[in-house]
Scaffold this active site. Structure first.
Site, short mmCIF file in Angstrom:
data_model
loop_
_atom_site.label_atom_id
_atom_site.label_comp_id
_atom_site.label_asym_id
_atom_site.label_seq_id
_atom_site.Cartn_x
_atom_site.Cartn_y
_atom_site.Cartn_z
CD GLU A 1 11.24 3.90 4.50
OE1 GLU A 1 10.93 4.60 3.53
OE2 GLU A 1 10.45 3.06 5.00
CG ASN B 1 6.85 0.10 1.10
OD1 ASN B 1 7.53 -0.10 0.10
ND2 ASN B 1 6.92 -0.66 2.17
CB SER C 1 6.34 -3.31 4.85
OG SER C 1 6.71 -4.62 4.97
CG HIS D 1 10.93 -0.49 6.26
ND1 HIS D 1 10.45 0.24 5.21
CD2 HIS D 1 10.72 -1.79 5.94
CE1 HIS D 1 9.96 -0.58 4.30
NE2 HIS D 1 10.12 -1.82 4.71
#
Ligand code: NAI
Length: 720
Positions: A452, A490, A419, A440
């Site tokens: 991603e 994130n 992550s 990801h």
């Protein structure tokens, strides 16, 4: 002249029109299509021996995908009205033909495509996995404008018509049949023979009687539908509300009146910011299907088998998704219990896909058979891809990749599903660091379309290209990100959550913060989201990011204190909300937390102002981080940022994404507000250089009035 209608005449009087495009792309309704249709209708009207008309498509997966949105979005109001009238007239002409008409539908039949099918007497649909049917206009901020609002309530009743139009969902065959959208579902090879049988019955007899099409009942069902929409969307989406009104009125109106109602409502909606942003999001999604990284000098073999290492939440989800896309999977885990749990997850997900008609029983079984569970290392061969989904610990990942490299003599790509850990630092123990990139996936894998793709400083371009190709092949949508803390989603989401925690620590109640952001259009309030993620995980990720990016705010100490007291969110049964017993699915505010704070800020007088302050701080902190990502080249374009945030974090799609929204507010305004906040609340609001620069020069992120650029910078050819 791309879109064609190929006409064939049989000796038996059957006329067959085949929808086909010269370039082989999916069929769309554009001006050329309407011209062809008008021409074909004029000639069939004069055809004395025609006994029936069958419409089919030459495209393997699309019958007719609806209006060409790129053409539609460029039209002025009067041109748009002209295009709508033209389509309405053509479909009316089709409906009035004296011969019976039927559509043999294989693949997608959506929007204007289904409105054309509605103008025919009969609709026969194939039962294939590619077959979907529906009216998705409201999900684009629009409504059906080619007669759908008039014909659908007459075919299926107002109640079902409301369900179909308001949801904007594409329906799979079984559900479409249940809703009365089609007359019959048959295996693909029988679609045309079945449609011919329907034609043999002659013109369709007058419509069924529907209780919900009685005036008082219609008023009630449409009132209830509006109430439900308002509760769900908080008034942010005008299209479903307008569609409900038009459907109700069109159920009782004469044809011409209904057509003008549709056109007026459509034109009104087309001018709204919500429609512009939703249509842009449609283009962003299309664009994300095509991201590639053309690289001439080296190409890795096509991926034929995927090793998913770690059978936890993510590994299980990835294995299920990849196997159901027809690719063999080797699923492994250190722990045999975790491996059997992972297989159970796969089985449960496949069961769900079968129940929802997404996979047939045979396809679900085949997907399960494609997964080989293993508890020890297996030889790696050419055409393999390794996706690592083990615990988020850099040491464990480093030694795993070093070991994998030793075991693989072939030039195969490795990817981590981390992550937020650095891909570069993960590859330090490898000899050829170029083999490692990142994939990801988001949780839950089967629902989240974004992946991603991470390009580390050492990642070989051929590996990047191979990973992007893999994402395309499994039907997900990619953004290409630089290997930097938190990547894109994130990185922007964490400061937002930290800001929410900060507001809470300052005294705002968790439900006020959540309500404000739900009103803004987020799918879940930030405090609930922290509870779902787990306060310990959220605090850990926030601290990690803060460690690597000093400009970010630190999570408030109160969060750590909550973690220390075992208040971890949903998993412990209490966090900002209380989830135990009867509140498991319907959590209530955890009032016990008030004792942790010195102050509360919930005076009702200040409520409106408070909500504005909450939204302002939350959105500004995100806009700033989003701009910073662009400035640092985490991704290449504002489109990547906005698509990533909508698809990966559920950012209010009708507002177009954090950067498009910032543009709509005016960047100089935003900068002024940030500077004011940074004086009061600290560094995290200090506008980044790119924002300052753009604001100073009166520029914005989307200089071309918000138009989504078609090409992706990553598609420009690169050489090593
Ligand atoms: P998890 O804890 O559910 O599963 C990890 C699994 O890896 C466990 O079953 C464990 O036994 C196994 N494992 C540990 N070391 C191993 C090794 N050396 N070889 C084989 N198996 C090993 O973790 P989760 O949530 O599935 O996360 C996996 C990765 O995905 C992490 O890097 C995480 O940051 C990332 N991620 C997690 C998301 C989430 O929402 N859970 C979302 C996106 C990424």
């Amino acid at each position: 002249m791309n879109q064609r209608i190929l006409r064939q005449c049989g000796n038996d009087g059957l006329r067959v029109w085949t929808l086909a495009r010269v370039d082989g792309k999916p069929n769309l309704i554009d001006e050329t299509f309407l011209e062809e249709l008008e021409d074909a209708l004029a000639s069939i009207g004069k055809d004395p021996v025609a006994k029936g008309l069958l419409i089919r498509s030459s495209h393997p997966s699309v019958f007719l995908a609806g209006a060409d949105l790129s053409q539609l979005s460029r039209k002025s109001s009067s041109d748009l009205d002209g295009l709508l009238s033209r389509g309405q007239d053509a479909f009316a002409h089709l409906a009035k033909l004296s011969i019976p008409t039927a559509c043999a539908i294989e693949g997608a039949c959506l929007g204007g495509g289904y409105e054309m099918a509605l103008a025919c007497d009969y609709r026969v649909l194939s039962d294939s996995a590619k077959a979907v049917i529906g009216l998705p206009e409201t999900s684009l901020g629009l409504l059906p404008g080619w007669g759908g609002c008039f014909r659908l309530p007459r075919l299926v009743g107002l109640f079902r018509a409301l369900t179909i139009v308001v949801s904007g969902k594409p329906f799979r065959p079984a559900k479409a049949r249940k809703l009365g959208m089609v007359d019959e579902i048959v295996p693909g090879e029988l679609v045309e023979p079945a449609a011919k049988e329907w034609l043999a019955r002659g013109k369709r007899s007058p419509g069924e009687f529907f209780f919900t099409n009685l005036w008082p009942v219609a008023r009630f069902v449409s009132w209830r539908a509006s109430r439900e929409v308002l509760a769900r969307t908080r008034g942010n989406y005008p299209a479903p509300l307008a569609a409900i009104k038009v459907l109700r009125k069109a159920t009782f109106a004469h044809f011409d009146e209904a057509m003008s109602l549709e056109r007026r409502a459509f034109a009104g909606l087309a001018k709204t910011a919500a429609a512009r942003n939703l249509v842009s999001y449609f283009f962003l999604r299309e664009r994300a299907k095509k991201v590639d990284y053309s690289f001439k000098s080296k190409r890795l073999p096509e991926i034929r088998r995927v090793h998913v290492i770690g059978a936890g939440v993510m590994g299980g989800g990835i294995a299920q998704w990849v196997a159901s896309r027809g690719i063999d999977v080797v699923l492994s885990d250190l722990s045999p219990d975790a491996l059997s749990d992972g297989l159970r997850t796969v089985d449960r997900l496949l069961g769900k896909a079968r129940a929802r008609g997404i996979l047939s029983a045979v396809d679900a079984r085949a997907a399960m058979d494609r997964i080989t569970p293993v508890s020890k290392a297996v030889p790696l061969r050419e055409g393999d891809l390794v996706i690592e989904a083990i615990v988020e610990r850099i040491g464990a990942k480093r030694s795993l990749f070093a070991d994998l490299e030793k075991r693989s003599e072939y030039d195969m790509p490795f990817a981590s599903n981390t992550s937020a850990l650095s891909i570069d630092s993960m590859s330090v123990a490898m000899t050829d660091r170029g083999r490692l990139g990142g994939l990801h996936f988001f949780n839950p894998v089967h629902r989240m379309e974004l992946v991603e793709v991470i390009r580390g400083p050492h990642t070989d371009p051929a590996v990047v290209e191979s990973l992007l190709g893999f994402v395309r092949r499994i039907g997900k949508r990619a953004i290409l990100c630089k290997d930097s803390p938190g990547f894109l989603v994130n990185r922007i989401l964490v400061p937002y959550l930290v800001e929410a925690a900060e507001l809470w620590a300052e005294g705002w109640s968790a439900d006020k913060i959540d309500e404000a952001m739900l009103d803004f259009g987020m799918p879940m309030g930030p405090m609930r989201l922290i509870d779902e993620i787990g306060l310990d995980v959220a605090a850990h990720v926030a601290n990690e990011l803060k460690f690597r990016l000093s400009h970010l705010g630190s999570p408030p100490d109160l969060l750590e204190r909550m973690v220390g007291q075992g208040l971890l969110g949903r998993k412990s049964g209490n966090g900002f909300y209380f989830y135990k017993g009867k509140n498991r699915h319907n959590p209530v505010l955890n009032h016990e937390l008030n004792s942790l704070r010195h102050k509360t800020k919930t005076s009702s007088k200040k409520e409106k102002k408070g909500k504005e302050e909450i939204i302002d701080r939350m959105i500004l902190v995100m806009a700033n981080e989003a701009a910073r990502c662009l400035e640092e080249g985490v991704v290449d374009t504002p489109e990547d940022v906005d698509f990533g945030m909508i698809a990966g974090a559920g950012w209010a799609p009708f507002r177009g994404g954090p950067l498009r929204h910032a543009d709509s507010q005016g960047l100089s305004q935003i900068v002024t507000r940030m500077e004011r906040l940074s004086r009061k609340d600290g560094n995290r609001f200090r506008p980044c250089g790119l924002l300052l620069d753009l604001a100073r020069h009166g520029e914005c992120f989307y200089p071309n009035r918000g138009v989504v650029s078609k090409s992706h910078p990553a598609t420009t050819e690169r050489t090593k």
